[in-house]
Motif scaffolding. Structure first.
Motif, PDB file in Angstrom:
ATOM      1  N   VAL A  92      -2.971   4.962   4.840  1.00  0.00           N
ATOM      2  CA  VAL A  92      -3.874   5.587   3.862  1.00  0.00           C
ATOM      3  C   VAL A  92      -4.394   6.900   4.453  1.00  0.00           C
ATOM      4  CG1 VAL A  92      -6.086   5.336   2.663  1.00  0.00           C
ATOM      5  CG2 VAL A  92      -4.537   3.369   2.854  1.00  0.00           C
ATOM      6  N   ARG A  93      -4.806   6.832   5.704  1.00  0.00           N
ATOM      7  CA  ARG A  93      -5.348   8.035   6.365  1.00  0.00           C
ATOM      8  C   ARG A  93      -4.271   9.122   6.452  1.00  0.00           C
ATOM      9  NH1 ARG A  93     -10.314   7.131   7.649  1.00  0.00           N
ATOM     10  NH2 ARG A  93     -10.424   9.329   8.164  1.00  0.00           N
ATOM     11  N   ASN A  94      -3.057   8.720   6.851  1.00  0.00           N
ATOM     12  CA  ASN A  94      -1.990   9.721   6.974  1.00  0.00           C
ATOM     13  C   ASN A  94      -1.724  10.398   5.630  1.00  0.00           C
ATOM     14  OD1 ASN A  94      -1.703   9.185   9.650  1.00  0.00           O
ATOM     15  ND2 ASN A  94       0.086   7.852   9.421  1.00  0.00           N
ATOM     16  N   HIS A  95      -1.717   9.592   4.580  1.00  0.00           N
ATOM     17  CA  HIS A  95      -1.456  10.108   3.237  1.00  0.00           C
ATOM     18  C   HIS A  95      -2.534  11.137   2.855  1.00  0.00           C
ATOM     19  CE1 HIS A  95       0.206   9.766  -0.845  1.00  0.00           C
ATOM     20  NE2 HIS A  95      -1.043   9.883  -1.259  1.00  0.00           N
ATOM     21  N   LEU A  96      -3.794  10.768   3.095  1.00  0.00           N
ATOM     22  CA  LEU A  96      -4.883  11.665   2.685  1.00  0.00           C
ATOM     23  C   LEU A  96      -5.013  12.881   3.595  1.00  0.00           C
ATOM     24  CD1 LEU A  96      -7.707   9.461   1.180  1.00  0.00           C
ATOM     25  CD2 LEU A  96      -6.184  11.063   0.054  1.00  0.00           C
ATOM     26  N   VAL A  97      -4.762  12.699   4.885  1.00  0.00           N
ATOM     27  CA  VAL A  97      -4.849  13.848   5.796  1.00  0.00           C
ATOM     28  C   VAL A  97      -3.817  14.904   5.374  1.00  0.00           C
ATOM     29  CG1 VAL A  97      -4.449  14.605   8.192  1.00  0.00           C
ATOM     30  CG2 VAL A  97      -5.882  12.599   7.748  1.00  0.00           C
ATOM     31  N   ASP A  98      -2.634  14.428   5.016  1.00  0.00           N
ATOM     32  CA  ASP A  98      -1.573  15.316   4.561  1.00  0.00           C
ATOM     33  C   ASP A  98      -2.017  16.075   3.293  1.00  0.00           C
ATOM     34  OD1 ASP A  98       1.074  15.932   5.184  1.00  0.00           O
ATOM     35  OD2 ASP A  98       1.734  14.894   3.337  1.00  0.00           O
ATOM     36  N   PHE A  99      -2.564  15.332   2.356  1.00  0.00           N
ATOM     37  CA  PHE A  99      -3.059  15.896   1.084  1.00  0.00           C
ATOM     38  C   PHE A  99      -4.157  16.931   1.365  1.00  0.00           C
ATOM     39  CE2 PHE A  99      -5.837  15.697  -2.691  1.00  0.00           C
ATOM     40  CZ  PHE A  99      -4.919  15.799  -3.727  1.00  0.00           C
ATOM     41  N   GLN A 100      -5.077  16.574   2.272  1.00  0.00           N
ATOM     42  CA  GLN A 100      -6.214  17.464   2.578  1.00  0.00           C
ATOM     43  C   GLN A 100      -5.747  18.739   3.281  1.00  0.00           C
ATOM     44  OE1 GLN A 100      -8.474  14.614   4.812  1.00  0.00           O
ATOM     45  NE2 GLN A 100      -8.919  13.420   2.977  1.00  0.00           N
ATOM     46  N   ARG A 101      -4.746  18.602   4.172  1.00  0.00           N
ATOM     47  CA  ARG A 101      -4.256  19.805   4.865  1.00  0.00           C
ATOM     48  C   ARG A 101      -3.617  20.759   3.870  1.00  0.00           C
ATOM     49  NH1 ARG A 101      -1.966  16.656  10.045  1.00  0.00           N
ATOM     50  NH2 ARG A 101      -3.897  16.663  11.251  1.00  0.00           N
ATOM     51  N   LYS A 102      -2.828  20.207   2.939  1.00  0.00           N
ATOM     52  CA  LYS A 102      -2.162  21.060   1.936  1.00  0.00           C
ATOM     53  C   LYS A 102      -3.211  21.781   1.093  1.00  0.00           C
ATOM     54  CE  LYS A 102       2.197  18.639   1.544  1.00  0.00           C
ATOM     55  NZ  LYS A 102       2.477  17.242   1.246  1.00  0.00           N
ATOM     56  N   LEU A 103      -4.220  21.029   0.684  1.00  0.00           N
ATOM     57  CA  LEU A 103      -5.287  21.592  -0.158  1.00  0.00           C
ATOM     58  C   LEU A 103      -6.068  22.665   0.622  1.00  0.00           C
ATOM     59  CD1 LEU A 103      -6.210  20.739  -3.009  1.00  0.00           C
ATOM     60  CD2 LEU A 103      -7.922  19.288  -1.937  1.00  0.00           C
ATOM     61  N   GLY A 104      -6.407  22.341   1.857  1.00  0.00           N
ATOM     62  CA  GLY A 104      -7.229  23.240   2.673  1.00  0.00           C
ATOM     63  C   GLY A 104      -6.510  24.519   3.064  1.00  0.00           C
ATOM     64  N   LEU A 105      -5.179  24.467   3.129  1.00  0.00           N
ATOM     65  CA  LEU A 105      -4.439  25.663   3.534  1.00  0.00           C
ATOM     66  C   LEU A 105      -4.308  26.653   2.387  1.00  0.00           C
ATOM     67  CD1 LEU A 105      -1.690  24.146   5.870  1.00  0.00           C
ATOM     68  CD2 LEU A 105      -3.633  25.597   6.520  1.00  0.00           C
TER      69      LEU A 105
ATOM     70  N   ILE B 249       0.857  -1.204   0.000  1.00  0.00           N
ATOM     71  CA  ILE B 249       0.000   0.000   0.000  1.00  0.00           C
ATOM     72  C   ILE B 249       0.887   1.247   0.000  1.00  0.00           C
ATOM     73  CG2 ILE B 249      -1.690   1.327   1.339  1.00  0.00           C
ATOM     74  CD1 ILE B 249      -2.829  -1.366   2.302  1.00  0.00           C
ATOM     75  N   GLN B 250       1.934   1.194   0.829  1.00  0.00           N
ATOM     76  CA  GLN B 250       2.851   2.341   0.902  1.00  0.00           C
ATOM     77  C   GLN B 250       3.487   2.616  -0.457  1.00  0.00           C
ATOM     78  OE1 GLN B 250       3.572   4.437   3.854  1.00  0.00           O
ATOM     79  NE2 GLN B 250       3.985   5.522   1.951  1.00  0.00           N
ATOM     80  N   GLU B 251       3.916   1.559  -1.104  1.00  0.00           N
ATOM     81  CA  GLU B 251       4.544   1.685  -2.421  1.00  0.00           C
ATOM     82  C   GLU B 251       3.548   2.287  -3.431  1.00  0.00           C
ATOM     83  OE1 GLU B 251       6.528  -1.528  -5.287  1.00  0.00           O
ATOM     84  OE2 GLU B 251       6.742  -1.907  -3.131  1.00  0.00           O
ATOM     85  N   PHE B 252       2.331   1.793  -3.376  1.00  0.00           N
ATOM     86  CA  PHE B 252       1.255   2.281  -4.261  1.00  0.00           C
ATOM     87  C   PHE B 252       1.018   3.780  -4.022  1.00  0.00           C
ATOM     88  CE2 PHE B 252      -3.384   3.168  -4.115  1.00  0.00           C
ATOM     89  CZ  PHE B 252      -3.680   3.102  -5.471  1.00  0.00           C
ATOM     90  N   LEU B 253       0.947   4.168  -2.727  1.00  0.00           N
ATOM     91  CA  LEU B 253       0.667   5.569  -2.397  1.00  0.00           C
ATOM     92  C   LEU B 253       1.824   6.478  -2.816  1.00  0.00           C
ATOM     93  CD1 LEU B 253      -0.850   5.149   1.205  1.00  0.00           C
ATOM     94  CD2 LEU B 253      -2.103   5.703  -0.890  1.00  0.00           C
ATOM     95  N   THR B 254       3.037   5.987  -2.634  1.00  0.00           N
ATOM     96  CA  THR B 254       4.211   6.806  -2.958  1.00  0.00           C
ATOM     97  C   THR B 254       4.297   7.079  -4.453  1.00  0.00           C
ATOM     98  OG1 THR B 254       5.306   5.662  -1.145  1.00  0.00           O
ATOM     99  CG2 THR B 254       6.727   6.953  -2.576  1.00  0.00           C
ATOM    100  N   ASN B 255       3.875   6.103  -5.247  1.00  0.00           N
ATOM    101  CA  ASN B 255       4.057   6.240  -6.695  1.00  0.00           C
ATOM    102  C   ASN B 255       2.903   6.867  -7.448  1.00  0.00           C
ATOM    103  OD1 ASN B 255       6.632   5.136  -6.633  1.00  0.00           O
ATOM    104  ND2 ASN B 255       5.789   3.065  -6.515  1.00  0.00           N
TER     105      ASN B 255
END
Ligand code: DC
Length: 225
Positions: free
Chosen positions: A102-115, A54-60
């Motif tokens: 998965v949650r950490n990946h998306l939370v990070d993405f959402q914070r960047k977007l929301g800021l 999953i990590q590999e999938f998310l990273t790529n």
């Protein structure tokens, strides 16, 4: 950040979208992100039990959100906007969203977007985890039966006619159980969120109430809305 959380079928998406439109700010649907990642992982045969894969999938992967309404969610060039609403994807998303990386990946993405901009962000953990400092937090809910009826109607409108109320009700109940009992960021009302039960109100009434609350909170925080 105006955070709107609540269980599936509470009317969150429709209401959050309309509220954002009326306030003239961006609407961000975080459920769409969990749905799209789950679908893409499933189609790439990534085992949901293997954190390493999953990590590999998310990273790529490259995920784009909100390029346009027709291209709300695009992963590696594939527009998944329509397909994420298929019934089987709800179950995949509910399972995939239990996984911490998965949650950490998306939370990070959402914070960047929301800021980047003032917006309405809708999901399950926006007021509790993603933006605990949001100036206004709303928790929407509705009775189980009403939520199941809404979901059934939504499926019918999309041409998916082969479901009964009993089936949908049991799916909604199972998703509630998974969303509320999961270890990572379970669905729960933030201590400072305002609870609105949408069972006996129209979409317009709920929108009006949220806008009224948001304007009041904004002025308390010295924000212009
Ligand atoms: O809101 P929705 O039905 O589109 O969400 C799909 C799934 O994603 C749902 O089972 C819960 C999960 N989700 C989540 O865990 N956290 C969010 N912020 C949004 C959705």
């Amino acid at each position: 950040m105006l955070a709107i959380d609540g269980p599936g079928g509470s009317g969150k998406s429709t209401i959050a979208k309309k509220v954002a439109e009326r306030l003239g700010i961006l609407y961000i649907d975080t459920g769409a992100m969990y749905r799209a990642l789950a679908l893409a992982a499933h189609e790439a045969n990534v085992p949901f039990t293997s954190p390493q894969e999953i990590q590999e999938f998310l990273t790529n992967l490259k995920m784009q959100y909100g390029v346009s309404p027709a291209e709300l969610i695009v992963i590696d060039g594939k527009n998944l906007t329509q397909r994420i609403r298929e019934h089987h994807v709800s179950k995949l998303a509910s399972e995939f969203s239990q996984i911490l990386i998965v949650r950490n990946h998306l939370v990070d993405f959402q914070r960047k977007l929301g800021l980047q901009t003032f917006c309405v962000m809708e999901g399950r953990d926006i007021g509790t985890v993603v933006f605990p400092d949001a100036f206004c937090k709303i928790f929407l809910t509705a009775s189980l039966e009403i939520r199941a009826r809404r979901r059934l109607e939504e499926l019918k409108q999309k041409g998916q006619n082969n479901f009964t109320l009993e089936q949908v009700l049991s799916d909604v109940q199972e998703r509630d159980r998974q969303d509320m009992q999961r270890k990572e960021s379970p669905l729960k009302q933030a201590g400072d969120a305002i609870l609105l039960d949408t069972s006996s109100y129209t979409i317009e009434q709920v929108q009006d109430k949220i806008i009224e609350v948001a304007k009041k909170k904004a002025s308390e925080h010295g924000l212009r809305l």
